[in-house]
Enzyme design. Structure first.
Site, PDB file in Angstrom:
ATOM      1  N   SER A   1       0.819  -1.213   0.000  1.00  0.00           N
ATOM      2  CA  SER A   1       0.000   0.000   0.000  1.00  0.00           C
ATOM      3  C   SER A   1       0.854   1.264   0.000  1.00  0.00           C
ATOM      4  CB  SER A   1      -0.953  -0.012   1.199  1.00  0.00           C
ATOM      5  OG  SER A   1      -0.234  -0.095   2.416  1.00  0.00           O
ATOM      6  N   TRP A   2       1.859   1.316   0.868  1.00  0.00           N
ATOM      7  CA  TRP A   2       2.673   2.528   0.976  1.00  0.00           C
ATOM      8  C   TRP A   2       3.614   2.664  -0.213  1.00  0.00           C
ATOM      9  CZ3 TRP A   2       2.114   7.040   2.219  1.00  0.00           C
ATOM     10  CH2 TRP A   2       3.076   7.893   2.749  1.00  0.00           C
TER      11      TRP A   2
ATOM     12  N   ALA B   1      -1.602   5.398   3.723  1.00  0.00           N
ATOM     13  CA  ALA B   1      -1.495   5.211   2.277  1.00  0.00           C
ATOM     14  C   ALA B   1      -2.823   5.481   1.584  1.00  0.00           C
ATOM     15  CB  ALA B   1      -1.017   3.796   1.980  1.00  0.00           C
TER      16      ALA B   1
ATOM     17  N   LYS C   1       5.849   3.479  17.442  1.00  0.00           N
ATOM     18  CA  LYS C   1       4.456   3.945  17.520  1.00  0.00           C
ATOM     19  C   LYS C   1       3.479   2.839  17.132  1.00  0.00           C
ATOM     20  CE  LYS C   1       4.083   4.292  12.900  1.00  0.00           C
ATOM     21  NZ  LYS C   1       3.036   3.823  11.973  1.00  0.00           N
TER      22      LYS C   1
ATOM     23  N   VAL D   1       0.932  -7.077   6.403  1.00  0.00           N
ATOM     24  CA  VAL D   1       1.886  -7.208   7.501  1.00  0.00           C
ATOM     25  C   VAL D   1       1.499  -6.265   8.638  1.00  0.00           C
ATOM     26  CG1 VAL D   1       4.290  -6.888   8.193  1.00  0.00           C
ATOM     27  CG2 VAL D   1       3.752  -7.893   5.958  1.00  0.00           C
TER      28      VAL D   1
END
EC number: 1.1.1.94
Length: 338
Positions: A13-14, A143, A194, A282
């Site tokens: 996605s990113w 994303a 995070k 993931v």
């Protein structure tokens, strides 16, 4: 900036969203992946429906399965692969690359067994004569929003400011803006850790807790992220910026965050195996939890939220019991460092 040729390693996605940003800026973009059907979909239909059902990519974005073809005469390489395979892909790049390039990565995590940051892995595996100082691209970014050209502001961090500025110019446009930073340790640890706190924040939501509890875990989570980062050599001010509190807010409060959704499912009683199977992506916060917990133990850093999430994920501790344990820790001052 003149037109650059950029290899994006990882059609997730990113990686897909960042490829579109680069294409919008007039650069030649080559996406590399190891799933022929996905690569064929990108080239034939200009879609990546596993991640974006309704998005059509520009036809100038070309995908490859052949790494040598992907890397031929590129100016820059962007790693956007899962943490656990970063070293393997870096080794493949080192064996294939035949000229010096800018090396960037936009993944967020720690190597599971070594606990190393991803820039360290890239430095170890790609010889200096083939690369620049590593640039970390990180910050508050879904994303799903970037791919539709929603406003996004993140950070480019490198030990070499000029290299960070190159990446800043490479990506920045009217909807996507980068700020530079030379604190690679701070930016990388903030981006990795995070995800752990996002799992915890999601779990609180799944358990039915309100905004008070969610605000508390973000604030106290930021405190323990900062403690570990500073122990590793980071500048504490980095954690008040985009890659620190900014990324923690966007990941720890949103249903768009896969780590938050995983925590939410844990809070509602789903098993980790079912969550990972249903997610189909993931969940970096799971493996990063173990790496961060073990690193904190090694360095003697107090990280009660990380420890609680580790106990839930890896030892089957009941989530409510883990929360009870945190609430019954010894009293401390808010700004106490240990």
């Amino acid at each position: 900036m003149e037109k650059q040729t950029v290899a994006v390693l990882g059609p997730g996605s990113w990686g897909t969203a960042l490829s579109q940003v680069l294409n919008d800026n007039g650069h030649e973009v080559r996406i590399w992946g190891n799933l022929p059907e996905q690569i064929n979909e990108i080239n034939t239909h200009h879609t990546n429906k596993h991640y974006f059902k309704d998005v059509v990519l520009d036809e100038n974005i070309i995908a490859y399965t052949d790494l040598a073809e992907t890397l031929k005469d590129v100016d820059a390489i962007l790693f956007v692969v899962p943490t656990k395979v970063t070293r393997l892909v870096a080794q493949q790049v080192a064996q294939t690359l035949d000229h010096k390039v800018i090396i960037m990565h936009a993944s967020k995590g720690l190597e599971p067994d070594s606990h190393k940051r991803l820039s360290t892995i890239l430095e170890e595996e790609i010889p200096e004569h083939l690369r620049s100082d590593i640039v970390v691209v990180s910050g508050p970014s879904h994303a799903x929003e970037t791919i539709v050209r929603d406003l996004t502001l993140i950070t480019a961090a490198s030990k070499d400011l000029q290299t960070a500025q190159y990446v800043q110019e490479l990506f920045s446009n009217h909807y996507f803006r980068l700020y530079t930073n030379t604190d690679v340790i701070g930016v990388e640890t903030a981006g990795a850790l995070k995800n752990i706190i996002a799992v915890g924040a999601g779990a609180l939501h799944g358990l039915g807790f309100g905004d008070n509890a969610k605000a508390a875990i973000i604030a106290r989570g930021l405190a323990e992220i900062t403690r570990l980062g500073v122990a590793l050599g980071a500048n504490p001010l980095t954690y008040s910026g985009l890659s620190g509190v900014g990324d923690l807010i966007v990941t720890g409060t949103s249903i768009h965050s896969r780590n938050w959704r995983a925590g939410d499912a844990l809070g509602r009683g789903e098993s980790l195996a079912d969550i990972e199977a249903n997610m189909g992506m993931v969940i970096e916060g799971i493996s990063t939890t173990r790496a961060a917990y073990e690193l904190a133990q090694e360095l003697g850093v107090y990280m009660p939220i990380t420890q609680a999430i580790y106990q839930v994920i890896y030892h089957g501790t009941n989530i409510k019991d883990a929360i009870y344990d945190i609430m019954n820790n010894e009293f401390k001052a808010e700004n106490e460092w240990s």
